[in-house]
Design a protein around this motif. Sequence first.
Motif, PDB file in Angstrom:
ATOM      1  N   VAL A 190      44.181  46.274  53.465  1.00  0.00           N
ATOM      2  CA  VAL A 190      44.028  45.474  52.247  1.00  0.00           C
ATOM      3  C   VAL A 190      45.386  45.264  51.602  1.00  0.00           C
ATOM      4  CG1 VAL A 190      41.683  46.287  51.895  1.00  0.00           C
ATOM      5  CG2 VAL A 190      43.585  47.509  50.822  1.00  0.00           C
ATOM      6  N   ALA A 191      45.426  44.248  50.727  1.00  0.00           N
ATOM      7  CA  ALA A 191      46.716  43.873  50.139  1.00  0.00           C
ATOM      8  C   ALA A 191      47.077  44.736  48.931  1.00  0.00           C
ATOM      9  CB  ALA A 191      46.693  42.404  49.760  1.00  0.00           C
ATOM     10  N   THR A 192      46.055  45.148  48.171  1.00  0.00           N
ATOM     11  CA  THR A 192      46.337  45.901  46.939  1.00  0.00           C
ATOM     12  C   THR A 192      45.459  47.132  46.877  1.00  0.00           C
ATOM     13  OG1 THR A 192      44.673  44.643  45.701  1.00  0.00           O
ATOM     14  CG2 THR A 192      46.936  43.780  45.695  1.00  0.00           C
ATOM     15  N   ARG A 193      45.878  48.091  46.043  1.00  0.00           N
ATOM     16  CA  ARG A 193      45.133  49.350  45.942  1.00  0.00           C
ATOM     17  C   ARG A 193      43.851  49.210  45.148  1.00  0.00           C
ATOM     18  NH1 ARG A 193      47.455  54.705  44.478  1.00  0.00           N
ATOM     19  NH2 ARG A 193      45.573  55.309  45.601  1.00  0.00           N
ATOM     20  N   ASP A 194      43.716  48.089  44.418  1.00  0.00           N
ATOM     21  CA  ASP A 194      42.448  47.922  43.698  1.00  0.00           C
ATOM     22  C   ASP A 194      41.523  46.940  44.412  1.00  0.00           C
ATOM     23  OD1 ASP A 194      43.985  45.880  41.051  1.00  0.00           O
ATOM     24  OD2 ASP A 194      43.944  45.705  43.235  1.00  0.00           O
ATOM     25  N   ASP A 195      41.776  46.738  45.696  1.00  0.00           N
ATOM     26  CA  ASP A 195      40.881  45.889  46.492  1.00  0.00           C
ATOM     27  C   ASP A 195      39.457  46.458  46.439  1.00  0.00           C
ATOM     28  OD1 ASP A 195      39.453  45.109  49.143  1.00  0.00           O
ATOM     29  OD2 ASP A 195      41.185  43.758  49.068  1.00  0.00           O
ATOM     30  N   PRO A 196      38.463  45.609  46.273  1.00  0.00           N
ATOM     31  CA  PRO A 196      37.075  46.095  46.178  1.00  0.00           C
ATOM     32  C   PRO A 196      36.623  46.896  47.393  1.00  0.00           C
ATOM     33  CG  PRO A 196      37.189  43.774  45.550  1.00  0.00           C
ATOM     34  CD  PRO A 196      38.543  44.135  46.082  1.00  0.00           C
ATOM     35  N   ALA A 217      36.361  43.463  53.468  1.00  0.00           N
ATOM     36  CA  ALA A 217      36.713  42.545  52.381  1.00  0.00           C
ATOM     37  C   ALA A 217      36.697  41.115  52.898  1.00  0.00           C
ATOM     38  CB  ALA A 217      38.107  42.899  51.865  1.00  0.00           C
ATOM     39  N   HIS A 243      38.464  38.512  52.501  1.00  0.00           N
ATOM     40  CA  HIS A 243      39.663  37.860  52.997  1.00  0.00           C
ATOM     41  C   HIS A 243      40.115  38.432  54.335  1.00  0.00           C
ATOM     42  CE1 HIS A 243      41.421  41.417  50.997  1.00  0.00           C
ATOM     43  NE2 HIS A 243      42.400  41.303  51.870  1.00  0.00           N
TER      44      HIS A 243
END
Lengths: 198, 396
Positions: free
Chosen positions: B362-368, A13, A15
């Motif tokens: 990743v920060a969220t579960r819907d991260d690409p 990702a 970021h």
Amino acid sequence: MIGGAIPARPDRAPHLHRTERRWIPPIAILALIAFVTAGARGVEAALSDPPGPAVGVGRVRIDPRPGWTEEPALRLDEGPAHRRVLTRGGAALIVTSVEGRRDDASSLAAEYLETVLRERFVQLRVTGPRPVTVADALPGVRFAYLGVTRDRATVEGVVTAATGAAGDGVVFDALSPEGSLAGVASDVGAMIDGARVG
Amino acid sequence: MEVRPHHIHLHHRSLFQPRLPAFWLYAALVVYGAIRIVDALSGLASISTSGWALTWLLLALYVVPVAVLVYRLDLHEREPISLVLGAFAWGAFAATALTLEAVGWDRVVAQLFGPEAATRWGPALTAPLVEETLKGIGIVLIYLIARDELDDVMDGFVYGAFVGLGFALVEDVVYFMAVFGGSPADVLRGFYVRVISSGLYGHVLYSGLVGMGVGYAVSHRHDRPLGTRLLVATGLAAAGVLGHALWNSPVVSSLYPAEPLEGIEWVLVPIVFAVKGLPLLGIVVIAVVLARRRETRWLDRALMVETDGDGITPEELGSLRDPAARRRAVGAMRQRAGPAAADILRRLHREQVHLAMVASRVATRDDPALAAQREHCRSLRIALHAIPGAAPAADR
């Protein structure tokens, strides 16, 4: 047939992309390596005295390498037998000469093993002797040893024995704490090869 | 239906990264070291041809099993072969050759503490610091070349242990031939003393600890402050250095039986070495066990929430978290659906471990990136189930 195309592995990702400072870490590592290796030489050079004058051991002359100093307290002159000890840090080069020897180098080496090394060490392992050529192209023999002293220090060493044309025998005994002899090997080799016998 | 799996580029990186300056520094030093060490060793063969051959045979009996054991310690993600071999090459060539260059520190010891102290304690004061630093540099270079591959403490241990194994191999060749004498009988004696009696405690452990320190420092960049990471990393590396220093010290040496060894004295040799080496071995075993348990807990935490999606099913997680269960699942798949299906299942397992890595970063579960990785796992599962016999029994 595969049900549906298998996608390529997703890229990380955006970021999470990490900026790589590509050059700085390798340069820092190179500097550290330089300090660990050349830094040792720098310290040694700073602490070393300039090369001293040639050391006479009977009719044998040794040119000490930089950093090697003679230990006057360990000098021995008894009739035809002479001994000088050169040291550098924990390493030592003991040079013993006997004038008027008629034995060959192998006998000289064997006698040194039995009368000196077996006295010095409570435990001793030696390699078989092998022929070498030393100072002034003299034929000699050399063997390595690993000994344990009475106070349980482990010492590794190499003995080189040769007999000069005039019958003068010389034994070079290079020794140091186990694992550090390789570090002085080039100095010792240079002093032995540069020695003048007889 | 014939299944032709697509070639999937995995995230495993190889050692050969010509775009990275770290790679070229690594390569230059290993090549330099190889030339230096091969030249240094070549003279030893003339001592005894049979002893030389026996040396390499016996060391292979030591190095190969240790390498396999260390390699398989990493439960969930085996390291790329090129990187572990690269670590081994660093230890065998670069670290040993650079150690030979680092002369003069013994003179500092002599100047500070006197020549007698230097003779007795020099090997304990200088060699551990110099050697562990040079070996540790190799671990750091491996990290710089393939950052994604050194992402936890166990990875650090694996790379560190391989660096130490390479170093020990070259050191043992020198000892067997030059110090013990080189004849077949001398080599056997050297093997008994340096490998059978003391092979468990040595460079593999020291460098393994240094590697764990590096692994900790780089894998906790997002959840530990710099000070904590440096403290822990320094502590682990210091443990390796101190273990090495204790081994080189004259402490306990008085228990070593006098030469020549006879009868029961041969049994005393491993006992004396065990007194010196077992404490550090115990520390490393505990650290490795803790690291493996942490790995399993991390896998559970990262993937438990994913079992409600397409990335992994609860049954798949059950076998993924246990390496033995994974091997049984792959074996069963090979039996019922063939080697191609077993290969896809292995790849599914690897990508599900990677799913855990992405999920934990990743920060969220819907991260690409996470969604894409789930889809990737789903597609592998579809490809697998398309092979006759591969689908689970309930679906057939």
